[in-house]
Design an enzyme around this catalytic site. Structure first.
Site, mmCIF file in Angstrom:
data_model
loop_
_atom_site.group_PDB
_atom_site.id
_atom_site.type_symbol
_atom_site.label_atom_id
_atom_site.label_comp_id
_atom_site.label_asym_id
_atom_site.label_seq_id
_atom_site.Cartn_x
_atom_site.Cartn_y
_atom_site.Cartn_z
ATOM 1 N N HIS A 188 0.839 -1.202 0.000
ATOM 2 C CA HIS A 188 0.000 0.000 0.000
ATOM 3 C C HIS A 188 0.872 1.250 0.000
ATOM 4 O O HIS A 188 0.628 2.191 -0.757
ATOM 5 C CB HIS A 188 -0.889 0.058 1.253
ATOM 6 C CG HIS A 188 -1.945 -0.986 1.339
ATOM 7 N ND1 HIS A 188 -2.124 -1.749 2.472
ATOM 8 C CD2 HIS A 188 -2.879 -1.388 0.452
ATOM 9 C CE1 HIS A 188 -3.146 -2.569 2.279
ATOM 10 N NE2 HIS A 188 -3.613 -2.376 1.056
ATOM 11 N N LYS A 217 -18.368 -5.971 7.440
ATOM 12 C CA LYS A 217 -17.127 -6.694 7.734
ATOM 13 C C LYS A 217 -16.536 -6.197 9.044
ATOM 14 O O LYS A 217 -16.476 -5.001 9.279
ATOM 15 C CB LYS A 217 -16.088 -6.451 6.625
ATOM 16 C CG LYS A 217 -16.170 -7.361 5.458
ATOM 17 C CD LYS A 217 -14.972 -7.094 4.564
ATOM 18 C CE LYS A 217 -14.823 -8.141 3.497
ATOM 19 N NZ LYS A 217 -13.672 -7.856 2.643
ATOM 20 N N SER A 267 -3.435 -7.500 2.747
ATOM 21 C CA SER A 267 -3.622 -7.376 4.189
ATOM 22 C C SER A 267 -4.135 -8.686 4.779
ATOM 23 O O SER A 267 -3.705 -9.102 5.856
ATOM 24 C CB SER A 267 -4.598 -6.243 4.511
ATOM 25 O OG SER A 267 -4.070 -5.003 4.145
ATOM 26 N N ARG A 284 -1.781 -5.894 -8.773
ATOM 27 C CA ARG A 284 -0.812 -6.929 -8.446
ATOM 28 C C ARG A 284 -0.705 -7.968 -9.551
ATOM 29 O O ARG A 284 0.368 -8.483 -9.810
ATOM 30 C CB ARG A 284 -1.202 -7.635 -7.145
ATOM 31 C CG ARG A 284 -1.130 -6.728 -5.935
ATOM 32 C CD ARG A 284 -1.711 -7.409 -4.744
ATOM 33 N NE ARG A 284 -3.147 -7.591 -4.953
ATOM 34 C CZ ARG A 284 -4.015 -7.878 -4.001
ATOM 35 N NH1 ARG A 284 -3.618 -8.065 -2.774
ATOM 36 N NH2 ARG A 284 -5.293 -8.003 -4.275
#
Length: 172
Positions: free
Chosen positions: A30, A54, A140, A103
């Site tokens: 990040h 969440k 994460s 990514r």
């Protein structure tokens, strides 16, 4: 003969972008994207997504504090929470660009759909930044999972975030 206006003159509007995410916790991947955006834009907002469905490991306030601490050296990064549509966050702050790290090809499919939807809703552009290969596998969720099982994630997190993660996991 007219001279082009200096892009940094006082009359020029600030170039703003946003780096959105959940950042639970903020990783070196990040930070790589945020740092690169901070070199390209006058102001970079880090928008910490609030997802009430969440339960994150870190509270929104803890995430914001950690991100503020690890981005303080950049000088042009602001960190705020947001709930709802990212394009509304952008409109409220006059932000014309979203910066997202990619990514892998699998990220591209989803992120392209989001970019096209955001542009269609508001005209906000999305810029894709290829992730540094060192962090191409990093998320994460993966960091939290490895850390929960006692794996070494020190090279994946800023030191202050690593300490916060260790403390948080010890409380569980």
């Amino acid at each position: 003969m007219s001279h082009p206006q200096n892009p940094q003159s006082e009359e020029s509007p600030l170039r703003r972008a946003v780096c959105p995410g959940s950042f639970d916790p903020v990783t070196n991947g990040h930070l790589d994207i945020i740092a690169r955006a901070s070199r390209l834009y006058d102001e970079v907002y880090v928008a910490v997504m609030i997802n009430k469905s969440k339960q994150g490991l870190f509270s929104i306030e803890e995430r914001i504090a950690l991100i503020e601490e690890v981005t303080a050296e950049y000088g042009n990064v602001r960190v705020e929470a947001f709930h709802g549509l990212l394009v509304d966050f952008c409109k409220q702050r006059d932000i014309p660009a979203i910066v997202k790290g990619l990514r892998a090809v699998s990220d591209f499919d989803y992120e392209l759909q989001m970019a096209q939807m955001n542009n269609g809703l508001s005209g906000v552009e999305t810029l894709f930044v290829p992730t540094n290969p060192t962090y191409s596998f990093l998320s994460s969720s993966l960091v939290k999972e490895v850390a929960q099982w006692g794996g070494d994630v020190a090279h994946l997190l800023p030191p202050v975030v690593l300490e916060a993660l260790k403390k948080k996991l010890a409380q569980q």
